[in-house]
Design a protein around this motif. Structure first.
Motif, mmCIF file in Angstrom:
data_model
loop_
_atom_site.group_PDB
_atom_site.id
_atom_site.type_symbol
_atom_site.label_atom_id
_atom_site.label_comp_id
_atom_site.label_asym_id
_atom_site.label_seq_id
_atom_site.Cartn_x
_atom_site.Cartn_y
_atom_site.Cartn_z
ATOM 1 N N ALA A 62 0.797 -1.185 -0.009
ATOM 2 C CA ALA A 62 -0.043 0.019 0.037
ATOM 3 C C ALA A 62 0.604 1.369 -0.218
ATOM 4 O O ALA A 62 1.025 1.694 0.943
ATOM 5 N N GLY A 63 1.289 1.640 -1.396
ATOM 6 C CA GLY A 63 2.341 2.836 -1.333
ATOM 7 C C GLY A 63 1.649 4.077 -1.461
ATOM 8 O O GLY A 63 0.222 4.329 -1.323
ATOM 9 N N TYR A 64 2.194 5.162 -1.717
ATOM 10 C CA TYR A 64 1.574 6.351 -1.562
ATOM 11 C C TYR A 64 0.920 6.582 -2.880
ATOM 12 O O TYR A 64 0.106 7.503 -3.241
ATOM 13 N N ARG A 65 1.490 6.050 -3.977
ATOM 14 C CA ARG A 65 0.611 5.772 -5.045
ATOM 15 C C ARG A 65 -0.443 4.740 -5.155
ATOM 16 O O ARG A 65 -0.070 3.786 -4.761
ATOM 17 N N CYS A 66 -1.509 4.738 -5.994
ATOM 18 C CA CYS A 66 -2.505 3.811 -5.985
ATOM 19 C C CYS A 66 -2.980 3.534 -7.160
ATOM 20 O O CYS A 66 -4.006 2.802 -7.415
ATOM 21 N N THR A 67 -2.202 3.960 -8.341
ATOM 22 C CA THR A 67 -2.670 3.561 -9.725
ATOM 23 C C THR A 67 -1.590 2.852 -10.546
ATOM 24 O O THR A 67 -0.319 3.376 -10.313
ATOM 25 N N ASP A 68 -1.906 1.853 -11.042
ATOM 26 C CA ASP A 68 -0.765 0.811 -11.744
ATOM 27 C C ASP A 68 -0.152 1.567 -12.839
ATOM 28 O O ASP A 68 1.110 1.459 -13.171
ATOM 29 N N TRP A 69 -0.680 2.523 -13.607
ATOM 30 C CA TRP A 69 -0.148 3.157 -14.893
ATOM 31 C C TRP A 69 0.968 3.853 -14.608
ATOM 32 O O TRP A 69 1.635 4.164 -15.407
ATOM 33 N N GLN A 70 0.822 4.370 -13.314
ATOM 34 C CA GLN A 70 2.226 5.315 -13.194
ATOM 35 C C GLN A 70 3.215 4.500 -11.984
ATOM 36 O O GLN A 70 4.258 5.395 -11.938
ATOM 37 N N ARG A 71 3.167 3.263 -11.928
ATOM 38 C CA ARG A 71 3.844 2.895 -10.917
ATOM 39 C C ARG A 71 5.115 2.045 -11.475
ATOM 40 O O ARG A 71 5.035 1.353 -12.309
ATOM 41 N N SER A 72 6.366 2.472 -11.190
ATOM 42 C CA SER A 72 7.804 1.871 -11.154
ATOM 43 C C SER A 72 8.057 1.888 -9.876
ATOM 44 O O SER A 72 8.330 2.505 -9.220
ATOM 45 N N LYS A 73 7.985 0.561 -9.121
ATOM 46 C CA LYS A 73 8.079 0.460 -7.506
ATOM 47 C C LYS A 73 9.223 0.853 -7.035
ATOM 48 O O LYS A 73 9.369 1.366 -5.914
ATOM 49 N N TRP A 74 10.516 0.609 -7.604
ATOM 50 C CA TRP A 74 11.787 1.112 -7.322
ATOM 51 C C TRP A 74 11.784 2.588 -7.396
ATOM 52 O O TRP A 74 12.745 3.108 -6.508
ATOM 53 N N TRP A 75 11.334 2.898 -8.600
ATOM 54 C CA TRP A 75 11.307 4.543 -8.631
ATOM 55 C C TRP A 75 10.792 5.245 -7.550
ATOM 56 O O TRP A 75 11.057 6.056 -6.867
ATOM 57 N N ASP A 76 9.324 4.672 -7.486
ATOM 58 C CA ASP A 76 8.591 5.214 -6.178
ATOM 59 C C ASP A 76 9.416 5.022 -4.723
ATOM 60 O O ASP A 76 9.232 6.065 -4.071
ATOM 61 N N ALA A 77 10.076 3.999 -4.619
ATOM 62 C CA ALA A 77 10.667 3.984 -3.353
ATOM 63 C C ALA A 77 11.741 4.915 -3.196
ATOM 64 O O ALA A 77 11.976 5.663 -2.169
ATOM 65 N N LEU A 78 12.430 5.437 -4.370
ATOM 66 C CA LEU A 78 13.470 6.594 -4.481
ATOM 67 C C LEU A 78 12.560 7.770 -4.189
ATOM 68 O O LEU A 78 13.318 8.529 -3.717
ATOM 69 N N VAL A 79 11.547 8.102 -4.717
ATOM 70 C CA VAL A 79 10.641 9.005 -4.477
ATOM 71 C C VAL A 79 10.466 9.363 -3.275
ATOM 72 O O VAL A 79 10.242 10.490 -2.656
ATOM 73 N N THR A 80 10.067 8.180 -2.566
ATOM 74 C CA THR A 80 9.726 8.193 -0.887
ATOM 75 C C THR A 80 10.880 8.790 -0.198
ATOM 76 O O THR A 80 10.775 9.429 0.681
ATOM 77 N N MET A 81 12.085 8.316 -0.595
ATOM 78 C CA MET A 81 13.156 8.898 0.005
ATOM 79 C C MET A 81 13.348 10.442 -0.315
ATOM 80 O O MET A 81 13.768 11.310 0.766
ATOM 81 N N GLY A 82 13.164 11.049 -1.491
ATOM 82 C CA GLY A 82 13.047 12.186 -1.487
ATOM 83 C C GLY A 82 11.918 13.032 -0.843
ATOM 84 O O GLY A 82 12.295 14.016 -0.267
ATOM 85 N N ILE A 83 10.771 12.505 -0.672
ATOM 86 C CA ILE A 83 9.835 13.079 0.078
ATOM 87 C C ILE A 83 10.196 13.342 1.423
ATOM 88 O O ILE A 83 10.056 14.268 2.075
ATOM 89 N N GLY A 84 10.878 12.153 1.964
ATOM 90 C CA GLY A 84 11.201 12.131 3.434
ATOM 91 C C GLY A 84 12.309 13.162 3.647
ATOM 92 O O GLY A 84 12.217 13.812 4.755
ATOM 93 N N LEU A 85 13.086 13.339 2.657
ATOM 94 C CA LEU A 85 14.258 14.326 2.696
ATOM 95 C C LEU A 85 13.552 15.740 3.095
ATOM 96 O O LEU A 85 14.102 16.623 3.671
ATOM 97 N N VAL A 86 12.718 15.985 2.094
ATOM 98 C CA VAL A 86 11.934 17.191 2.077
ATOM 99 C C VAL A 86 11.493 17.435 3.297
ATOM 100 O O VAL A 86 11.336 18.504 3.990
ATOM 101 N N ALA A 87 10.550 16.669 3.731
ATOM 102 C CA ALA A 87 9.774 16.731 4.989
ATOM 103 C C ALA A 87 10.759 16.969 6.241
ATOM 104 O O ALA A 87 10.458 17.845 6.949
ATOM 105 N N SER A 88 11.793 16.256 6.287
ATOM 106 C CA SER A 88 12.851 16.515 7.102
ATOM 107 C C SER A 88 13.517 17.812 7.111
ATOM 108 O O SER A 88 13.699 18.308 8.189
ATOM 109 N N VAL A 89 13.655 18.128 6.064
ATOM 110 C CA VAL A 89 14.600 19.544 5.993
ATOM 111 C C VAL A 89 13.664 20.800 6.165
ATOM 112 O O VAL A 89 14.041 21.450 7.198
ATOM 113 N N LEU A 90 12.392 20.725 5.834
ATOM 114 C CA LEU A 90 11.435 21.910 6.275
ATOM 115 C C LEU A 90 11.281 21.783 7.788
ATOM 116 O O LEU A 90 11.301 22.925 8.291
#
Length: 294
Positions: free
Chosen positions: A84-112
């Motif tokens: 159950a990831g932050y994306r929920c539509t199959d057309w846009q999902r590359s799961k390893w890429w999404d995992a990298l994006v979550t790292m970026g989101i976590g970095l932004v949330a932490s920095v802010l």
């Protein structure tokens, strides 16, 4: 041999795509999913961002250990997204890429959060900034990866459907219940006071603005659940709901700080107001989650 070229297909942001049975621009879905990730990151990890032990560990943890932790968290994020990831539509999902994006989101949330809290600043040693942000990115990225599970289970489209309250009262009650429960993880600790001692009025103002923005993004931009405002009589706009909910979160924060002996409005303004604004960051986020659930 013929000319073979490998290309990476990317959906244009203005392309019309089908999402949950509705046609909309791809950018709308992308913004929604990023908002979901940011909301999940903060909801899961805000107490850790406000924890002195994390700040201290970041100064002493060996760099190789921290790098291994980051690698492990990337793999864990990939596994979280499988279910159950932050994306929920199959057309846009590359799961390893999404995992990298979550790292970026976590970095932004932490920095802010660390920036408005005064924990990272331009004069701080770069190595210290990197260590602290990297360590906090581990839990925040995991929060982003499980955003749908954490915040997506509500049924806000049926405002007060089976509840003995009006739709407007449900908004207020959701804020009060969610805000009180979530802020209770932070309010008894000394971290709120420690953070305010490191802030100036510019950072306090930035904390206020970030709190309002996060509350708005979590409920209205992330779209964890459908919301029908047509049944409401008073709170009929998104901005009004956000404003009323922040006021409720602010009052809850004042009450909790008074309860735990950190200050009251009878104290000097520079004592109680900064602490209330800092705690209201957590309370507003919890209140937003409460409104989603109800």
């Amino acid at each position: 041999m013929g000319d073979r070229r490998v290309s990476l297909a990317v959906t244009p942001m203005n392309a019309e795509i089908c999402d949950n049975g509705e046609t909309c621009p791809a950018r709308n879905v992308e913004i929604r999913d990023l908002a979901r990730g940011l909301s999940g990151a903060l909801f899961v990890s805000l107490p850790l961002l406000f924890t002195m032990e994390m700040w201290e560990i970041a100064r002493t943890i060996p760099a190789p250990v921290l790098l291994v932790f980051l690698g492990v968290s990337l793999c864990f994020n990939r596994l979280f997204i499988e279910f159950a990831g932050y994306r929920c539509t199959d057309w846009q999902r590359s799961k390893w890429w999404d995992a990298l994006v979550t790292m970026g989101i976590g970095l932004v949330a932490s920095v802010l959060t660390l920036a408005v809290a005064g924990l990272i600043y331009p004069n701080l040693a770069f190595n210290s900034i990197v260590r602290l942000v990297a360590l906090e990115t581990i839990p925040t990225s995991m929060g982003a990866a499980v955003a749908i599970n954490q915040l997506g289970g509500g049924d806000s489209g049926k405002d007060s459907g089976d509840l003995p309250f009006s739709t407007d009262m449900t908004v207020i009650l959701g804020t009060l219940l969610g805000g009180f429960l979530f802020a209770f993880n932070v309010a008894p600790t000394i971290e709120t006071k420690v953070i305010t001692l490191q802030q100036d009025w510019w950072l306090i103002s930035a904390t206020f603005l970030l709190s309002v923005a996060v509350a708005y993004v979590t409920v209205h931009l992330a779209q964890f659940a459908e919301r029908d405002m047509s049944k409401r009589k008073i709170i009929t706009s998104e901005l009004l709901e956000t404003a009323i909910s922040y006021i409720a979160a602010f009052l809850i924060s004042m009450l909790l700080l008074w309860t735990f002996g950190y200050g009251t409005p009878l104290d000097p303004l520079e004592v109680w107001l900064p602490q209330t604004i800092v705690l209201a960051y957590a309370t507003a986020l919890g209140g937003a989650a409460g409104r989603i659930v109800l």
